[in-house]
Write an enzyme that holds these catalytic residues in place. Structure first.
Site, short mmCIF file in Angstrom:
data_model
loop_
_atom_site.label_atom_id
_atom_site.label_comp_id
_atom_site.label_asym_id
_atom_site.label_seq_id
_atom_site.Cartn_x
_atom_site.Cartn_y
_atom_site.Cartn_z
CG HIS A 91 38.98 34.86 45.29
ND1 HIS A 91 37.73 35.02 45.52
CD2 HIS A 91 39.70 34.72 46.48
CE1 HIS A 91 37.53 35.07 46.85
NE2 HIS A 91 38.79 35.06 47.39
CB CYS A 96 37.92 31.69 48.29
SG CYS A 96 37.48 32.73 49.86
CG ASN A 131 36.97 37.54 49.69
OD1 ASN A 131 36.42 36.51 49.17
ND2 ASN A 131 38.23 36.97 50.31
#
Ligand code: COA
Length: 329
Positions: free
Chosen positions: A255, A115, A285
């Site tokens: 994020h 990520c 996500n």
């Protein structure tokens, strides 16, 4: 004289199929819209059907090229941050993107930092550009984690969505662009977010093919603690490198892993709700794609103005983390 490198254009792409929280219940999972919204802020996510990581990248890149207003023949490299490539080992997604976009035979490679990947890739591209031999670099963050989630595991599958975000990096006005970046890793916690089986250490066999260890496994609480512990400190370090303070931040693009983590960081940084971009409710996500998708949306909405100090921050498997301070050009 050192070049100032910044973002010239942005783009994004998500699959056609929206998957709402209630769809998991229909799928037979013991969960609820209320639980998912309350714990994560996610209302829906997009899930690939006929799309692939590379097809999403190509679509996002086309938007970014248009947004930057550049000739694609001036793109001298392609970097794709991903951990869910179309093929297990090779070829890279970047090579598929190079061909799919009809680019010249330029450098193309994937980068694996989960990520945090987009921030890592942006730093690599920025340093390549500062080296002087490249004109524009196409940087993508893209993942299709729905393909590697265990659809029987309510504690993980509800969190992730698929997508791709793209930027074109190149020369900007002196003093603008990427001012500083801070990257890091904590490999001792490699097992907190992992797909245990299917790599070269433990290949898939007839015996383990149905094991849950073939899919994404996460110690959610450990990752949560890790995120809230590192985010603010690394942003402060990067701000210091850029000779800036928290009060100088105009816009925060974190994020999108959990709205509670975002809210925690926002408060610690002393920012108002309007200064933070949040779209986790619509996308979940999307791993390496989450920051460039958010940048692309904020840019399209005209939320990013010349001179704004934009802070991005990411964290994820590895464990890895990173932040960039960008003076929007
Ligand atoms: N629906 C309903 N109940 C669920 C559920 C779901 N989708 N997922 C888990 N639960 C249950 C658990 O089984 C547990 O039940 P129990 O108390 O009977 O054992 C209960 O809810 C609480 O689970 P817990 O794991 O303690 O929840 P939490 O408040 O820690 O939230 C996360 C879980 C995953 C949302 C949270 O830990 C998180 O966001 N972590 C960070 C993850 C992350 O950011 N990962 C990506 C990094 S890139």
């Amino acid at each position: 004289m050192a070049r100032s490198i910044g973002i010239l254009g942005t783009g994004k792409a998500v699959p056609k199929k929206a998957f709402k929280n209630d769809d998991f219940v229909k799928h037979g999972l013991d969960t609820s819209d209320e639980w998912i919204m309350d714990r994560t802020g996610i209302r829906q996510r997009y899930i690939v059907e006929d799309e692939t990581t590379s097809s999403l990248c190509i679509e996002a890149a086309e938007h970014a090229i248009k947004s930057a207003g550049i000739d694609r023949d001036t793109i001298d490299a392609v970097i794709v941050a991903t951990t869910t490539p179309d093929y297990p080992v090779f070829p890279s997604v970047a090579c598929l993107v190079q061909a799919g976009l009809g680019l010249r035979e330029v450098a193309a490679f994937d980068l694996s930092a989960a990520c945090s990947g987009f921030i890592y890739a942006t730093e690599v591209a920025t340093q390549m550009l500062k080296g002087g031999h490249y004109r524009h670099i196409l940087v993508l963050g893209a993942d299709t984690l729905s393909r590697v989630c265990d659809w029987r595991d309510r504690s993980t599958v509800v969190l992730f969505g698929d997508g791709a975000g793209a930027v074109i990096l190149g020369d900007v006005k002196k003093g603008y662009g990427v001012l500083s970046t801070k990257l890091g890793s904590r490999g001792k916690d490699f097992d907190k977010l992992i797909i245990p089986i299917g790599g070269t250490k433990t290949p898939i066999t007839a015996e383990n093919v149905d094991s849950p260890d073939r899919y994404l496994k996460m110690d959610g609480k450990a990752v949560y603690k890790f995120a809230v512990n590192i985010i603010v400190g690394i942003i402060e370090e990067a701000l210091t490198l850029a000779h800036l303070k928290k009060e100088d931040i105009t816009f925060f693009v974190p994020h999108q892993a959990n709205k509670r983590i975002i809210e925690y960081a926002r408060e610690k940084l002393g920012l108002s709700v309007d200064q933070v971009y949040v779209n986790i409710d619509r996308y979940g996500n999307t791993s390496a794609a989450s920051i460039p998708i958010a940048l692309s949306e904020a840019n399209d909405k005209g939320l990013l103005k010349s001179g704004d100090v934009v802070v991005t921050v990411g964290f994820g498997a590895g464990l890895t983390y990173g932040t960039s301070i960008i003076k929007w050009a």
